[in-house]
Design an enzyme around this catalytic site. Structure first.
Site, PDB file in Angstrom:
ATOM      1  N   ASP A  30     -60.348  15.809   8.008  1.00 31.13           N
ATOM      2  CA  ASP A  30     -59.652  15.381   6.793  1.00 31.13           C
ATOM      3  C   ASP A  30     -59.961  13.924   6.485  1.00 31.13           C
ATOM      4  O   ASP A  30     -60.134  13.106   7.396  1.00 31.13           O
ATOM      5  CB  ASP A  30     -58.137  15.556   7.002  1.00 31.13           C
ATOM      6  CG  ASP A  30     -57.350  15.460   5.708  1.00 31.13           C
ATOM      7  OD1 ASP A  30     -57.949  15.615   4.621  1.00 31.13           O
ATOM      8  OD2 ASP A  30     -56.141  15.228   5.780  1.00 31.13           O
ATOM      9  N   HIS A  47     -68.213  13.215   1.742  1.00 27.41           N
ATOM     10  CA  HIS A  47     -68.548  14.510   2.323  1.00 27.41           C
ATOM     11  C   HIS A  47     -69.882  14.449   3.070  1.00 27.41           C
ATOM     12  O   HIS A  47     -70.038  15.060   4.138  1.00 27.41           O
ATOM     13  CB  HIS A  47     -68.607  15.573   1.226  1.00 27.41           C
ATOM     14  CG  HIS A  47     -67.279  15.847   0.576  1.00 27.41           C
ATOM     15  ND1 HIS A  47     -66.144  16.087   1.302  1.00 27.41           N
ATOM     16  CD2 HIS A  47     -66.915  15.916  -0.737  1.00 27.41           C
ATOM     17  CE1 HIS A  47     -65.125  16.304   0.466  1.00 27.41           C
ATOM     18  NE2 HIS A  47     -65.575  16.194  -0.751  1.00 27.41           N
ATOM     19  N   LEU A 141     -72.301  25.787  24.096  1.00 30.74           N
ATOM     20  CA  LEU A 141     -71.153  25.589  23.215  1.00 30.74           C
ATOM     21  C   LEU A 141     -71.130  26.640  22.118  1.00 30.74           C
ATOM     22  O   LEU A 141     -72.166  26.948  21.517  1.00 30.74           O
ATOM     23  CB  LEU A 141     -71.234  24.193  22.581  1.00 30.74           C
ATOM     24  CG  LEU A 141     -70.226  23.880  21.467  1.00 30.74           C
ATOM     25  CD1 LEU A 141     -68.824  23.716  22.035  1.00 30.74           C
ATOM     26  CD2 LEU A 141     -70.654  22.632  20.697  1.00 30.74           C
TER      27      LEU A 141
END
Length: 255
Positions: A30, A47, A141
């Site tokens: 955020d 962004h 991962l």
């Protein structure tokens, strides 16, 4: 934890794994827009810098031996944003898949996408499918991308799937339990998050992993997402290490 295990994560070498390291960390990314606004930059730049933060987070999670990293990339409610911003975000997604997928694959990272895929643009869904298919055999991962995702919507889809099985006669309603519901969630086969991190100082879950975070630890940090780096990640893990997870029971000190 023993005195030795209480070493801070910040003190661990890049390849080190501390005792009690969370198997699954989820992040609500955020603050991209506010990061850009404070610098007099367009939201798109926030962004774009957020994508760089994603790369850092993936690298750090892999170095520390975290098994699952879930990133809240685009919520089901984000479609309400201005059309230009949505278009910019879709463009960044396409670039990320095209430019980073090969590196993720080479790094033994498995990609999983959660969220609704129905109704997505014809140039988006194939990219999501490609990312999963290319990396499905990887054993390092697992990077879980929550795209077009909403926790409530996910639960509704799971309930609808169970209801169809009941209607078709393949499932007794009395047999429906928590495990049955979990098996129909987007995250089936993925352990619940041990730790949820939210950046930007906001302290809410915003429809993220509504079912799965029932017993997660939450760390809220003031940094905007584009500033999230290895040191920030490790500091959040240090906070997690201070917690005593009881899952509704008594602590060891209270017994």
């Amino acid at each position: 934890m023993s005195g030795e295990a209480k070493r801070t994560v910040a003190a661990l070498p890049g390849e080190g794994v501390g005792e009690g390291m969370p198997a699954h960390v989820a992040i609500i990314m955020d603050g991209n827009g506010r990061w850009a606004a404070r610098r007099g930059l367009p939201r798109f730049e926030g962004h774009r810098r957020g994508v760089e933060a994603i790369r850092r987070a993936v690298r750090t999670a892999g170095d520390l031996g975290i098994r699952y990293l879930t990133l809240y990339s685009f919520s089901a409610e984000n479609w309400r944003r201005p059309a230009q911003e949505v278009s910019d975000l879709m463009g960044l997604l396409k670039r990320f898949v095209r430019h980073d997928l090969a590196d993720l694959h080479a790094g033994n990272v498995r990609v999983r996408i959660i969220g609704a895929r129905e109704g997505l643009a014809p140039d988006i869904r194939p990219l999501l499918d490609e990312a999963e298919q290319l990396t499905q055999g990887n054993t390092g991962l697992t990077l879980v991308i929550a795209f077009n995702y909403g926790g409530r919507q996910e639960i509704v889809r799971a309930v609808q799937a169970l209801a169809r099985k009941v209607r078709e006669g393949g499932l007794d309603p009395e047999a429906i339990d928590a495990a049955a519901l979990e098996a129909h969630l987007d995250t089936a086969g993925i352990p619940d998050p041990d730790l949820v991190i939210r950046t930007s100082g906001e302290q809410r879950v915003s429809n993220f992993l509504t079912w799965q975070t029932a017993y997660s630890e939450f760390v809220f940090i003031p940094d905007f997402w584009p500033d999230f780096d290895e040191a920030t990640f490790r500091a959040a893990l240090d906070e997690y290490f201070k917690r005593e997870r009881r899952f509704g029971g008594l602590s060891a000190r209270a017994v």
